[in-house]
Design an enzyme around this catalytic site. Structure first.
Site, mmCIF file in Angstrom:
data_model
loop_
_atom_site.group_PDB
_atom_site.id
_atom_site.type_symbol
_atom_site.label_atom_id
_atom_site.label_comp_id
_atom_site.label_asym_id
_atom_site.label_seq_id
_atom_site.Cartn_x
_atom_site.Cartn_y
_atom_site.Cartn_z
ATOM 1 N N ASN A 123 -13.772 134.301 34.143
ATOM 2 C CA ASN A 123 -14.929 133.525 33.691
ATOM 3 C C ASN A 123 -15.970 133.293 34.770
ATOM 4 O O ASN A 123 -17.138 133.033 34.461
ATOM 5 C CB ASN A 123 -14.469 132.165 33.152
ATOM 6 N N LYS A 175 -13.980 171.953 25.921
ATOM 7 C CA LYS A 175 -15.237 171.640 25.238
ATOM 8 C C LYS A 175 -15.388 172.551 24.026
ATOM 9 O O LYS A 175 -14.852 173.658 24.038
ATOM 10 C CB LYS A 175 -16.424 171.839 26.196
ATOM 11 N N LYS A 201 -7.424 169.932 30.080
ATOM 12 C CA LYS A 201 -7.474 168.488 29.849
ATOM 13 C C LYS A 201 -8.064 168.164 28.486
ATOM 14 O O LYS A 201 -9.055 168.756 28.067
ATOM 15 C CB LYS A 201 -8.321 167.829 30.944
ATOM 16 N N HIS A 294 -8.011 158.794 33.173
ATOM 17 C CA HIS A 294 -9.463 158.881 33.045
ATOM 18 C C HIS A 294 -10.052 157.488 33.148
ATOM 19 O O HIS A 294 -9.428 156.506 32.737
ATOM 20 C CB HIS A 294 -9.870 159.535 31.717
#
Length: 480
Positions: A123, A175, A201, A294
């Site tokens: 906080n 990808k 990966k 990651h």
């Protein structure tokens, strides 16, 4: 309440609000070997003295609250309170100070990064008396470190498992990160591993979406691993992302990966949380799985220079919580990372003992005693022309991960992997022969192109690609 009790309880108590610095600013305090030490970058509100601001940080992150309370008399505040013991002005910045705070070890649960962060970065970061607050560094005492397991295996054990020595490891993020079917995904994994990479990966975004459920992905990736191992004679791996919506589901995925016999799983440790990460790290050690980490969401926390938490703190927290790899920037790629700062926290991940070095942003000497090291992963916008710089910057104990720099090769995925492997082997050989990678890097790559058409094609595609933007998070003029 009887008059006698009321009289006794009221001795030494005065209701109301008092300045934090009267209790929590202690410039004469001598820090103990068992204290957790913190360096905060503090920007007070106008009119708030730096001593009061530093004391407020110490108070609100330990035993203090906004007013005196009756129950203060039921414990020893001197034993448990945090103490602001030094304040330095930040050169070149208006109204910024480094406040050093010491926390007694008894404030924290053993083996819990979650509990440590709940206090130190809780906080207090919303406290109105401060315009901004950033945790720059922590000194974790050896007594506290010994309550953590740390990385499941560490650098040396990983090399022994993989039987790979004397060079950085090579990886590739598959990808496009989203949208592939499990079978096509597995095909890309196979082609990259067959071409010469050590690892492929899952992207951090890949969990278990409608286009590719996790179990299907795990099965096709395992098939790709075993097929590529049989063809190349090398041990291969794919970071199977076990991150899930619940800890129970995460563990189910890790258990299935172990049953498939694959060597490594993956976790998004900030979005998944430290409790989940520590649980997974314990499972990985007990069951022989490597754990790739990651850092998705880190830039939300660490990118702004005056507020949040520096990545070197997140890196230390990960080494405590557990992980064998963690993404650590590239210096030369598309993602944020100044060279000296990056090398500072890379050393904090790998080395057993790191000296204070303000020129690299390291505020405290850190002794990791027997805690295993973590391999830094360089990933994000890198390609074959970066290989000499990456090899020189990160050294052998690292993972160099090329996503688009593999899958974007004009001839396909396997030739992209070949190009990266050839570039790496050429750089390692040149370094071992005594050549200067920083000065001769481009020439080393050009010479290697003569006997690798795959590398020559990659060099032609990415010869003009640069990511030349000034980092946001830089060292202060005095090296802070």
């Amino acid at each position: 309440m009887s008059p006698q009790t009321e009289t006794k309880a009221s001795v030494g108590f005065k209701a109301g609000v008092k300045d934090y610095k009267l209790t929590y600013y202690t410039p004469d305090y001598q820090t103990k070997d068992t204290d957790i030490l913190a360096a905060f970058r503090v920007t007070p509100q106008p009119g708030v003295p730096p001593e009061e601001a530093g004391a407020a940080v110490a108070a609100e992150s330990s035993t203090g609250t906004w007013t005196t309370v009756w129950t203060d008399g039921l414990t020893s505040l001197d034993r448990y309170k945090g103490r602001c013991y030094r304040i330095e002005r930040v050169i070149g910045e208006k109204d910024q100070y480094i406040a050093y705070v010491a926390y007694p070890l008894d404030l924290f649960e053993e083996g819990s990064v979650t509990n440590m962060f709940t206090s130190i970065v809780g906080n207090v970061f919303g406290f109105k008396a401060l315009r901004a607050l950033r945790l720059e560094d922590l000194r974790i005492p050896t007594a506290y470190i010994k309550t953590f397991q740390g990385p499941p295996h560490g650098i040396q054990v990983e090399r022994d498992k993989l039987n790979k020595y004397g060079r950085p490891l090579l990886g590739c993020t598959i990808k496009p990160k989203l949208g592939l079917s499990a079978k096509n995904y597995g095909r890309a994994v196979y082609e990259c591993l067959r071409g010469g990479l050590d690892f492929t990966k899952d992207d951090e975004n890949v969990n278990s979406q409608p286009f590719m459920r996790w179990r299907d992905r795990f099965l096709f990736c395992a098939e790709a691993i075993y097929k590529s191992q049989a063809e190349t004679g090398e041990i291969k791996g794919h970071y199977l992302n076990a991150t899930a919506g619940t800890c129970e589901e995460m563990m189910k995925r890790a258990i299935f990966a172990r049953e498939l016999g694959v060597p490594i799983v993956m976790h998004d440790y900030l979005t998944g949380g430290f409790t989940a990460n520590t649980s997974l790290a314990h499972y990985c050690r007990d069951n022989g799985l490597l754990l790739h980490i990651h850092r998705a969401m880190h830039a939300v926390i660490d990118r702004q220079k005056n507020h949040g938490m520096h990545f070197r703190v997140l890196a230390k927290a990960l080494r405590l919580s557990g992980g064998d790899h963690i993404h650590a920037g590239t210096v030369v790629g598309k993602l944020e990372g100044e060279r000296e700062i990056t090398l500072g926290f890379v050393d904090l991940l790998r080395d057993d003992f790191v000296e204070q070095d303000r020129s690299r942003g390291i505020y405290f000497t850190q002794d990791w005693v027997s805690l295993p090291g973590v391999l830094p992963v360089a990933s994000g916008g890198i390609h074959v022309w970066h290989m000499p710089a990456l090899t020189e910057i990160f050294g052998d104990d690292s993972v160099l991960q090329f996503g688009g720099g593999t899958l974007g090769h004009p001839w396909g995925n396997a030739p992209g992997a070949v190009a990266n492997r050839v570039a790496l082997e050429a750089c390692v050989q040149a370094r071992n022969e005594g050549r200067d990678l920083a000065r001769e890097g481009n020439e080393i790559i050009r010479q290697a192109c003569k006997w690798s058409p795959e590398l020559a094609a990659a060099c032609e595609v990415w010869k003009e690609i640069r990511f030349e933007f000034k980092p946001v998070d830089t060292l202060d003029p005095d090296g802070n």
